[in-house]
Scaffold this active site. Structure first.
Site, PDB file in Angstrom:
ATOM      1  N   TYR A   1       0.833  -1.201   0.000  1.00 26.26           N
ATOM      2  CA  TYR A   1       0.000   0.000   0.000  1.00 26.26           C
ATOM      3  C   TYR A   1       0.874   1.261   0.000  1.00 26.26           C
ATOM      4  O   TYR A   1       0.729   2.131  -0.867  1.00 26.26           O
ATOM      5  CB  TYR A   1      -0.897  -0.027   1.235  1.00 26.26           C
ATOM      6  CG  TYR A   1      -1.876   1.124   1.330  1.00 26.26           C
ATOM      7  CD1 TYR A   1      -3.014   1.166   0.533  1.00 26.26           C
ATOM      8  CD2 TYR A   1      -1.667   2.157   2.247  1.00 26.26           C
ATOM      9  CE1 TYR A   1      -3.918   2.225   0.639  1.00 26.26           C
ATOM     10  CE2 TYR A   1      -2.565   3.207   2.354  1.00 26.26           C
ATOM     11  CZ  TYR A   1      -3.692   3.237   1.558  1.00 26.26           C
ATOM     12  OH  TYR A   1      -4.576   4.274   1.668  1.00 26.26           O
TER      13      TYR A   1
ATOM     14  N   PHE B   1     -14.337  -0.181  16.370  1.00 24.40           N
ATOM     15  CA  PHE B   1     -14.725   0.166  17.750  1.00 24.40           C
ATOM     16  C   PHE B   1     -16.234   0.439  17.835  1.00 24.40           C
ATOM     17  O   PHE B   1     -16.900   0.001  18.773  1.00 24.40           O
ATOM     18  CB  PHE B   1     -13.958   1.409  18.229  1.00 24.40           C
ATOM     19  CG  PHE B   1     -12.519   1.146  18.658  1.00 24.40           C
ATOM     20  CD1 PHE B   1     -11.943  -0.113  18.541  1.00 24.40           C
ATOM     21  CD2 PHE B   1     -11.747   2.182  19.184  1.00 24.40           C
ATOM     22  CE1 PHE B   1     -10.616  -0.341  18.929  1.00 24.40           C
ATOM     23  CE2 PHE B   1     -10.430   1.963  19.585  1.00 24.40           C
ATOM     24  CZ  PHE B   1      -9.856   0.712  19.451  1.00 24.40           C
TER      25      PHE B   1
HETATM   26  P1  NAD Z   1     -12.653   2.059   0.313  1.00 22.34           P
HETATM   27  O1  NAD Z   1     -11.984   0.729   0.389  1.00 22.34           O
HETATM   28  O2  NAD Z   1     -13.967   2.237   0.984  1.00 22.34           O
HETATM   29  O3  NAD Z   1     -12.820   2.519  -1.203  1.00 22.34           O
HETATM   30  C1  NAD Z   1     -11.969   2.144  -2.240  1.00 22.34           C
HETATM   31  C2  NAD Z   1     -12.812   1.892  -3.468  1.00 22.34           C
HETATM   32  O4  NAD Z   1     -11.945   1.537  -4.570  1.00 22.34           O
HETATM   33  C3  NAD Z   1     -13.779   0.724  -3.299  1.00 22.34           C
HETATM   34  O5  NAD Z   1     -15.046   1.077  -3.791  1.00 22.34           O
HETATM   35  C4  NAD Z   1     -13.156  -0.401  -4.120  1.00 22.34           C
HETATM   36  O6  NAD Z   1     -14.097  -1.342  -4.600  1.00 22.34           O
HETATM   37  C5  NAD Z   1     -12.490   0.391  -5.240  1.00 22.34           C
HETATM   38  N1  NAD Z   1     -11.377  -0.335  -5.884  1.00 22.34           N
HETATM   39  C6  NAD Z   1     -10.363  -0.997  -5.287  1.00 22.34           C
HETATM   40  N2  NAD Z   1      -9.536  -1.523  -6.209  1.00 22.34           N
HETATM   41  C7  NAD Z   1     -10.036  -1.163  -7.425  1.00 22.34           C
HETATM   42  C8  NAD Z   1      -9.640  -1.402  -8.768  1.00 22.34           C
HETATM   43  N3  NAD Z   1      -8.551  -2.122  -9.041  1.00 22.34           N
HETATM   44  N4  NAD Z   1     -10.403  -0.893  -9.769  1.00 22.34           N
HETATM   45  C9  NAD Z   1     -11.526  -0.179  -9.505  1.00 22.34           C
HETATM   46  N5  NAD Z   1     -11.958   0.086  -8.255  1.00 22.34           N
HETATM   47  C10 NAD Z   1     -11.218  -0.410  -7.230  1.00 22.34           C
HETATM   48  O7  NAD Z   1     -11.586   3.109   0.873  1.00 22.34           O
HETATM   49  P2  NAD Z   1     -11.735   4.681   1.139  1.00 22.34           P
HETATM   50  O8  NAD Z   1     -11.490   4.904   2.566  1.00 22.34           O
HETATM   51  O9  NAD Z   1     -12.968   5.202   0.498  1.00 22.34           O
HETATM   52  O10 NAD Z   1     -10.448   5.214   0.350  1.00 22.34           O
HETATM   53  C11 NAD Z   1     -10.547   5.855  -0.906  1.00 22.34           C
HETATM   54  C12 NAD Z   1      -9.168   6.319  -1.326  1.00 22.34           C
HETATM   55  O11 NAD Z   1      -8.632   7.216  -0.361  1.00 22.34           O
HETATM   56  C13 NAD Z   1      -8.151   5.184  -1.478  1.00 22.34           C
HETATM   57  O12 NAD Z   1      -7.321   5.445  -2.578  1.00 22.34           O
HETATM   58  C14 NAD Z   1      -7.352   5.267  -0.190  1.00 22.34           C
HETATM   59  O13 NAD Z   1      -6.047   4.769  -0.361  1.00 22.34           O
HETATM   60  C15 NAD Z   1      -7.361   6.761   0.083  1.00 22.34           C
HETATM   61  N6  NAD Z   1      -7.168   7.049   1.513  1.00 22.34           N
HETATM   62  C16 NAD Z   1      -8.166   6.859   2.418  1.00 22.34           C
HETATM   63  C17 NAD Z   1      -7.944   7.124   3.765  1.00 22.34           C
HETATM   64  C18 NAD Z   1      -9.016   6.973   4.814  1.00 22.34           C
HETATM   65  O14 NAD Z   1      -8.754   7.208   5.986  1.00 22.34           O
HETATM   66  N7  NAD Z   1     -10.244   6.619   4.478  1.00 22.34           N
HETATM   67  C19 NAD Z   1      -6.678   7.573   4.192  1.00 22.34           C
HETATM   68  C20 NAD Z   1      -5.680   7.730   3.243  1.00 22.34           C
HETATM   69  C21 NAD Z   1      -5.942   7.483   1.914  1.00 22.34           C
HETATM   70  N1  UDP Z   2      -6.373  -0.615  15.649  1.00 30.76           N
HETATM   71  C1  UDP Z   2      -6.817  -1.091  16.861  1.00 30.76           C
HETATM   72  N2  UDP Z   2      -7.929  -1.894  16.857  1.00 30.76           N
HETATM   73  C2  UDP Z   2      -8.607  -2.213  15.735  1.00 30.76           C
HETATM   74  C3  UDP Z   2      -8.155  -1.708  14.497  1.00 30.76           C
HETATM   75  C4  UDP Z   2      -7.021  -0.908  14.494  1.00 30.76           C
HETATM   76  O1  UDP Z   2      -6.234  -0.811  17.924  1.00 30.76           O
HETATM   77  O2  UDP Z   2      -9.613  -2.936  15.831  1.00 30.76           O
HETATM   78  C5  UDP Z   2      -5.199   0.301  15.651  1.00 30.76           C
HETATM   79  C6  UDP Z   2      -4.118  -0.023  14.631  1.00 30.76           C
HETATM   80  O3  UDP Z   2      -3.177  -0.931  15.179  1.00 30.76           O
HETATM   81  C7  UDP Z   2      -3.523   1.346  14.383  1.00 30.76           C
HETATM   82  C8  UDP Z   2      -4.710   2.297  14.555  1.00 30.76           C
HETATM   83  O4  UDP Z   2      -5.689   1.568  15.278  1.00 30.76           O
HETATM   84  O5  UDP Z   2      -2.549   1.643  15.356  1.00 30.76           O
HETATM   85  C9  UDP Z   2      -5.311   2.753  13.226  1.00 30.76           C
HETATM   86  O6  UDP Z   2      -5.557   1.610  12.447  1.00 30.76           O
HETATM   87  P1  UDP Z   2      -6.322   1.684  11.056  1.00 30.76           P
HETATM   88  O7  UDP Z   2      -6.255   0.312  10.443  1.00 30.76           O
HETATM   89  O8  UDP Z   2      -7.654   2.296  11.257  1.00 30.76           O
HETATM   90  O9  UDP Z   2      -5.476   2.728  10.203  1.00 30.76           O
HETATM   91  P2  UDP Z   2      -3.900   2.879   9.863  1.00 30.76           P
HETATM   92  O10 UDP Z   2      -3.094   1.976  10.745  1.00 30.76           O
HETATM   93  O11 UDP Z   2      -3.793   2.482   8.438  1.00 30.76           O
HETATM   94  O12 UDP Z   2      -3.614   4.299  10.147  1.00 30.76           O
END
Ligand code: NAD
Ligand code: UDP
Length: 312
Positions: free
Chosen positions: A143, A189
């Site tokens: 990732y 959570f």
């Molecule tokens: P999510 O998993 O809910 O959404 C991702 C979407 O992309 C899904 O609908 C999935 O089906 C689609 N997808 C995955 N692989 C695909 C492919 N090969 N072709 C077409 N569609 C595909 O996640 P999200 O939280 O909505 O995240 C959206 C974007 O934002 C992602 O790129 C993620 O990396 C980025 N992002 C999210 C967060 C967060 O906290 N939510 C943080 C950092 C970055």
């Molecule tokens: N985490 C946790 N319990 C859970 C899921 C995640 O304590 O059920 C912790 C995880 O180890 C991390 C933080 O929560 O330290 C955020 O995790 P998440 O997967 O939401 O996002 P990321 O690690 O990608 O920032």
């Protein structure tokens, strides 16, 4: 404008589609439904300005659009680690395919990058000029490194081909429409608390994250996409600087759900970052953006969503 949202059926993508339609745009959501679902956008199907395409971004496609938001990529560790090779392909080939399309049709294109490009950061809070501390061979690398290469591709398509690019580094975002089995900490959570199960804290729970409510994030996206400036192609952090340990988050969730909670400690996953907080000066200065929804208010809305879904 006609706007493409890849990953449009996912958590963030579905909120973005809704907002872009509200502003009067034509919206095409593209998704392979790996972690997204039709249900997130089903209420938009009656809107004649909205279209849904089942497609995988690792395959080329050509659509005549004005703007592209490239969000396609699983975001939760359990989902992006399920098929890590596919995760790299989605980030890298997805970026190449979408940038190629943007170049061909002269669309402006936006990349959903991530705070994970900072890895386990040695600089705190993280500013955009910090190069990060990422393990290239660990379980999170598919990732983190995939997203880093995508940023490289965005900068190179801009410099080499003049593509009009934007890069946002998203910090942990939460809200309605996350899946119950998403696996990220806020939804875990809340679902556990509503079911009366123990909350699963990984490790000591003293690691920190900074949580942004979805509506604030989407506002930042729209501003970044529609701002012009000399340095607009360089990455911008969007997140809420309010920083919490996972132990504190558990207590905030207990308050929002209105119940006593019990906690189980599980092992800390490999390479889990110890701390994370965005420096958002660049977003403030460039976009006039800062978050408006504090964690307690955002959790209330998110709990209400999950409570409703879990009744059904
Ligand atoms: P999510 O998993 O809910 O959404 C991702 C979407 O992309 C899904 O609908 C999935 O089906 C689609 N997808 C995955 N692989 C695909 C492919 N090969 N072709 C077409 N569609 C595909 O996640 P999200 O939280 O909505 O995240 C959206 C974007 O934002 C992602 O790129 C993620 O990396 C980025 N992002 C999210 C967060 C967060 O906290 N939510 C943080 C950092 C970055
Ligand atoms: N985490 C946790 N319990 C859970 C899921 C995640 O304590 O059920 C912790 C995880 O180890 C991390 C933080 O929560 O330290 C955020 O995790 P998440 O997967 O939401 O996002 P990321 O690690 O990608 O920032």
């Amino acid at each position: 404008m006609r706007i493409l949202v890849t990953g449009g059926a996912g958590f963030i993508g579905s909120h973005l589609c809704e907002r872009l339609l509200k502003e009067g745009n034509e919206v095409i959501a593209l998704d392979n439904f790996f972690t997204g679902r039709r249900e997130n956008i089903a209420h938009l199907f009656d809107n004649r300005q909205f279209e849904l395409i089942r497609h995988d971004v690792t395959e080329p496609i050509l659509l005549e659009v004005d703007q592209i938001y490239n969000l396609a990529c699983p975001a939760s560790p359990i989902h992006y680690q399920y098929n890590p090779v596919k995760t790299v392909k989605t980030s890298v080939m997805g970026a190449i395919n979408m940038l190629g399309m943007a170049k061909r049709v002269k669309a402006r294109i936006f990349q959903a990058s991530t705070s994970e490009v900072y890895g386990d950061p040695l600089v705190h809070p993280q500013t955009e000029d910090y190069f990060g501390n990422v393990n290239s061979i660990g379980l999170r690398s598919c990732y983190d490194e995939g997203k880093r290469v995508a940023e490289t591709l965005f900068m190179d398509y801009h410099r080499q081909n003049g593509v009009d690019t934007r890069i946002v580094r998203i910090f942990n975002t939460y809200g309605p429409k996350m899946m119950q089995n998403d696996g990220r900490v806020v939804s875990n959570f809340i679902v556990q608390a509503l079911r009366g199960e123990d909350l699963t804290i990984y490790g000591t729970g003293e690691q920190t994250r900074s949580f942004c409510y979805i509506d604030d994030l989407v506002e930042g996206f729209i501003r970044l996409m529609n701002t012009e400036a000399d340095d607009i192609h360089l990455p911008v952090n969007i997140g809420n600087p309010g920083e919490f340990t996972m132990n504190e988050l558990a207590h905030e969730v207990a308050k929002a759900v209105g119940r006593d909670i019990k906690i189980t400690h599980l092992p800390l996953p490999q390479d889990d970052p110890k701390q994370r907080q965005p420096n958002i000066e660049r977003a403030k200065n460039l976009l006039g953006w800062s978050p408006t929804i504090p964690l307690d208010a955002g959790l209330q809305k998110t709990v209400a969503y999950f409570a409703e879904r879990m009744k059904a």
